[in-house]
Design an enzyme around this catalytic site. Structure first.
Site, PDB file in Angstrom:
ATOM      1  N   ARG A  44       0.829  -1.202   0.000  1.00  0.00           N
ATOM      2  CA  ARG A  44       0.000   0.000   0.000  1.00  0.00           C
ATOM      3  C   ARG A  44       0.863   1.251   0.000  1.00  0.00           C
ATOM      4  O   ARG A  44       1.933   1.275   0.632  1.00  0.00           O
ATOM      5  CB  ARG A  44      -0.858   0.052   1.273  1.00  0.00           C
ATOM      6  N   SER A  61       7.949  -5.329   6.606  1.00  0.00           N
ATOM      7  CA  SER A  61       7.684  -6.454   7.530  1.00  0.00           C
ATOM      8  C   SER A  61       8.521  -7.692   7.197  1.00  0.00           C
ATOM      9  O   SER A  61       7.988  -8.769   6.958  1.00  0.00           O
ATOM     10  CB  SER A  61       6.194  -6.795   7.512  1.00  0.00           C
ATOM     11  N   ASP A 114       5.516  -3.280  11.926  1.00  0.00           N
ATOM     12  CA  ASP A 114       4.091  -3.037  12.195  1.00  0.00           C
ATOM     13  C   ASP A 114       3.786  -2.865  13.674  1.00  0.00           C
ATOM     14  O   ASP A 114       2.837  -2.165  14.041  1.00  0.00           O
ATOM     15  CB  ASP A 114       3.236  -4.164  11.582  1.00  0.00           C
TER      16      ASP A 114
END
Length: 922
Positions: free
Chosen positions: A551, A612, A666
């Site tokens: 994203r 991540s 995250d």
């Protein structure tokens, strides 16, 4: 006059609908903890949570207290589906006056009957240690608190023994039996020979049994009927007794029986519907004849429904109709009818003989003449009409009560239609030839969504009492075996305190410069030194790369709050597995596309990068990729600074519209996203597919980074806690099997006990073992259950939903091609609860170590801190968050911890890290 009398005894259909509605209301009242005391339909729990499944076997003793007798049975079951139980029984008449005497004398007599019966039916070469379980059928209203604990609320049916009301009748019977078995009591049973008038017994040889008897279950005759009818491979979930008294019981969803703590599965509820209408709900149906019967009874104003339908009263209702019609000169005009003034002169037996011989008035004439009346032919015809009306009304009212129960079952099970077997017994059912027909047709009119099949009870309720006892013992043995399987997964408080201490040790090792390389909890510095303070302003970009989709976001922070826009882009497999240059060029192309669409190309915006994958972070904007995961294998990246790789790609593409200021994972993003709304948020927690935590540590304690001032967010990477063997004592056989089948055996061991990726697999391994041990699915092998990952963690969440009907759990299991009984569903729920509770408790123990360390660091007696949380397990599981918070409160009582759900930690959180870094730089 005759027509008027008959009209008062007939009830229109719409009035029956109203009565059905009132009964359902009163049933709900009786089940609710708040209104139970006011309800007339008492809805008493019986603690019978299962019907027979055909595997029951052994010898079971039953003693049944009847109207004027004690009935004893010895039932042998062979585990063959209960198709051929062997039974011996004997009936003893109650001595005169005992029903009105002392309670102790009644229970002593019952115990003597048991002793006498056993001495006649069991051989002498018995094992004196062997315990013979006894089921006690006690047909009076009791408040039951366990299967073998019941306090008598009131006597009825002509019994009124002193010293029993308010006492536990199981205890009274057990004491009387133990007294009989005492060394000084040998032979006393046969000694009281005047009391023993044995009526009948079967001739078959008995199995050898000892005399040690233990009362394991108490039930009333209605429940016994249901269990009797549950034999021979048919499930029976409703039973009705239409006898001297009237009652009904049924299997209700256990969570609706608020007067008990049982919430799983079903429980048989004894409605005690005889008292329905005692609050006036039946006033308009109560005729002058019913009124007269009620006034003459031993309990005026009580049990009004029972007085309209019980065979103890039907003859009396007819007698009062005859008295009224004779007074109005509508019957017996040419004869002396004084005999009708005698209570009990016209019996229910007379009534049934008349209604069952409708074609001829000979029977009516014979009965009336035997009473001393000289009836005319017209009197005989009218007598038939009256008897038909009284008995027909009784059958119709039984049907209305049944319709209320069937509709209630259908609604509470969330079914469109219900098919159910109803066991029925009693004098009215057996004696009135049209009873079943009326019961079915009227209940069908009132509850068209329900289809009942009537099962006639055989052997009264005695055989059913043996089944209750047998099922109780089967469930007790199963409970023991289930507890044995689940025991290793059930953690004590001491276990959790030990995990908390071990986590603290590993945290300290991870923070120490020398000990860090060997610590299982890595305690990685993130170079994030501040949380948001509310002064951040401006536009920030965020890039969230964690899988095949990524994203790009723009986050606008103003005084009015945060607004976001984002777009998802795909990374083709060829690029994921191609060169690093191709990968990062593709990412920059997507960022340019996004900024163009958002009209942001002209500005240079700070960018926070959520990456991540495992990295060694050496600065806020500098992190070396340790290894690719999740299907990525782009060349030329491992060991490189990923921020620099992104900057290099931007240069190649001549893109100047962004400046990478921070790389975050995250967990840190989650803390930062919540920190914007709550300045006390200094911990981030992820409990989803994986699990991790971060928190703000004092710089002076971070041995792996230079500098002593201020604080730094530490990314704990706690999923690997225990990889050094310190949690081996908690790893069960199930955990080991799951670990061995993962792509990284021996790694991320704490995560494998907690996170959503593994809980379903742990449950599947437990189910396999339970099936092997015949505790589930009747021991039948389930091929689908052999498939890895077939049992998703989302099933745990669904199965544990409070109040979820067993039918829905069954549907989930059917999806997996598992043929589950309702008992299997209850056990499945328990397995899921055990696994998810352990996960929440272990997570809490880890978190307790974190908050206690922060409290000590800051030298305060009481710490107030907020945890920002994300992850599907925490957010979607119905019990996880509550179990986690409750356990944390217990393990860290000096910390006041608030939990805040994060919205978009990896997007909004990354932008906020960039915003805080930008604020600090400026």
């Amino acid at each position: 006059q005759i027509q008027r009398a008959l009209r008062t005894l007939s009830i229109p259909l719409e009035r029956l609908h109203i009565m059905k509605g009132h009964m359902i209301e009163d049933m709900c009242k009786g089940l609710s903890r708040q209104t139970h005391a006011q309800a007339k339909v008492r809805m008493l729990p019986t603690y019978i949570c299962s019907t027979p499944n055909g595997t029951e076997k052994g010898n079971f003793l039953v003693v049944e207290l009847c109207q004027s007798q004690v009935r004893t049975l010895l039932v042998t079951l062979y585990g063959d589906g209960n198709l051929s139980p062997q039974m011996m029984y004997k009936i003893y008449d109650l001595p005169e006056g005992i029903t009105q005497g002392e309670g102790e004398a009644l229970f002593d007599f019952i115990a003597q009957c048991v002793t006498q019966f056993l001495s006649e039916t069991t051989s002498s070469d018995t094992d004196s240690e062997q315990c013979l379980p006894l089921g006690f059928v006690f047909p009076f209203t009791c408040r039951q608190t366990q299967l073998d604990k019941a306090e008598l609320l009131s006597w009825s049916k002509g019994f009124n023994c002193s010293g029993v009301v308010g006492k536990d009748v199981v205890e009274l019977l057990q004491a009387a039996i133990d007294k009989q078995a005492g060394p000084d009591k040998e032979g006393e049973a046969s000694g009281g020979s005047g009391w023993f008038k044995s009526r009948k017994s079967s001739q078959s040889a008995a199995p050898s049994q000892s005399r040690h008897v233990e009362v394991v279950a108490l039930m009333n005759d209605t429940v016994g009927t249901m269990m009797t009818c549950s034999m021979e491979g048919r499930a029976c979930e409703v039973a009705m007794v239409a006898d001297k008294g009237s009652n009904c019981c049924f299997m209700a969803e256990a969570y609706l029986v608020e007067t008990t703590d049982e919430t799983s599965g079903r429980m048989c509820v004894n409605t005690e519907w005889g008292c329905f209408g005692d609050d006036g709900a039946l006033n308009d149906l109560f005729t002058p004849y019913d009124q007269a019967v009620d006034e003459e009874s031993s309990n005026p104003g009580e049990k009004r429904f029972e007085k309209m339908v019980g065979t103890l009263y039907l003859g009396e209702i007819v007698r009062h109709v005859l008295i009224a019609l004779t007074a109005e000169k509508a019957m017996f005009t040419g004869t002396d009818a004084a005999v009708l003034k005698e209570k009990g002169v016209f019996t229910t037996q007379h009534l049934l003989e008349i209604v069952n011989n409708e074609d001829s008035i000979t029977e009516v004439r014979r009965i009336l003449e035997a009473l001393g009346l000289q009836p005319s032919e017209r009197d005989c015809g009218r007598m038939q009409q009256i008897c038909r009306a009284v008995v027909g009304r009784a059958a119709t009212l039984h049907a209305t009560g049944l319709a209320a129960i069937l509709s209630y079952m259908c609604q509470t099970r969330d079914l469109e239609s219900l098919m159910v077997n109803v066991g029925v017994e009693g004098e009215l059912f057996a004696g009135y030839s049209r009873f079943e027909e009326i019961l079915l047709s009227v209940s069908r009119l009132l509850a068209p969504e329900c289809m009942a099949t009537i099962l006639a009870s055989r052997d009264g309720s005695g055989r059913g009492a043996a089944m209750v006892t047998a099922v109780a013992l089967r469930l007790a043995a199963q409970r023991h075996a289930v507890d044995e399987v689940l025991a290793p997964l059930r953690l004590s408080r001491d276990d959790l305190v030990k995990v908390q201490a071990l986590m603290r040790e590993e945290m300290d090792r991870g923070l120490g410069k020398e000990t860090n390389p060997s610590a299982s909890v890595r305690m990685l510095p993130t170079y994030v030194t501040h949380t948001p303070d509310g002064t951040e302003k401006g536009d920030f970009l965020a890039l969230d790369l964690g899988g095949t989709n990524f994203r790009v976001l723009v986050v606008r922070i103003t005084e009015d709050g945060i607004t976001m826009a984002s777009e998802i882009y795909v990374i083709p497999v060829g690029i994921m597995q191609g060169s690093g240059e191709e990968l990062f060029d593709h990412i920059i192309d997507c960022i340019i596309d996004f900024q163009t669409k958002q009209n942001l190309v002209a500005q240079m915006l700070p960018l926070g990068f959520t990456f991540s994958f495992p990295c060694q972070q050496v600065g806020l904007d500098k992190a070396l990729l340790l290894t690719w995961t999740k299907g990525f294998s782009a060349s030329g990246c491992v060991g490189q600074d990923v921020v620099q790789l992104l900057r290099d790609a931007a240069k190649r593409k001549r893109h100047l519209g962004m400046q990478v200021v921070a790389l975050v994972n995250d967990t840190v993003g989650t803390m930062m996203a919540c920190g914007y709304d709550d300045p006390k948020c200094e911990i981030g927690l992820i409990v989803g597919t994986g699990t991790n935590a971060c928190y703000m540590e004092e710089m002076k304690n971070v041995g792996t980074v230079e500098g002593d001032q201020g604080r730094m967010c530490i990314n704990m990477e706690w999923g690997a806690f225990g990889d050094n063997g310190c949690l081996d004592h908690l790893f069960t056989h199930f955990d080991q099997v799951v670990d061995e089948t993962t792509i990284n055996p021996g790694k991320q061991r704490f995560e494998k006990l907690i996170s959503g990726m593994y809980l379903g697999e742990i449950v599947r391994q437990i189910l396999l073992v339970m099936t092997e041990k015949d505790l589930l699915f009747q021991g039948k092998p389930c091929p689908k259950l052999q498939t890895k990952d077939i049992f998703k963690t989302k099933f745990l969440s669904t199965i544990e939903l409070n109040g979820l009907a067993l039918r829905q759990i069954r549907a989930i299991l059917n999806e997996l091609e598992l043929d589950a009984s309702f008992e299997d569903c209850v056990l499945m729920r328990e397995v899921c609860q055990t696994v998810s509770l352990r996960a929440a408790q272990l997570c809490a123990a880890g978190l307790a170590a974190v908050v206690e360390k922060m409290r000590e660091n800051r030298g305060v007696d009481q710490l107030s801190v907020t945890v920002g949380v994300d992850g599907t397990l925490y957010k979607l599981h119905p019990c996880f968050s509550n179990n986690l918070q409750t356990t944390l409160k217990d393990l860290a009582p000096n910390c006041n911890v608030t939990f805040m759900l994060s919205e978009d930690g990896s997007g909004k959180g990354a932008a906020l890290v960039a915003a805080v870094a930008d604020r600090a730089a400026n």
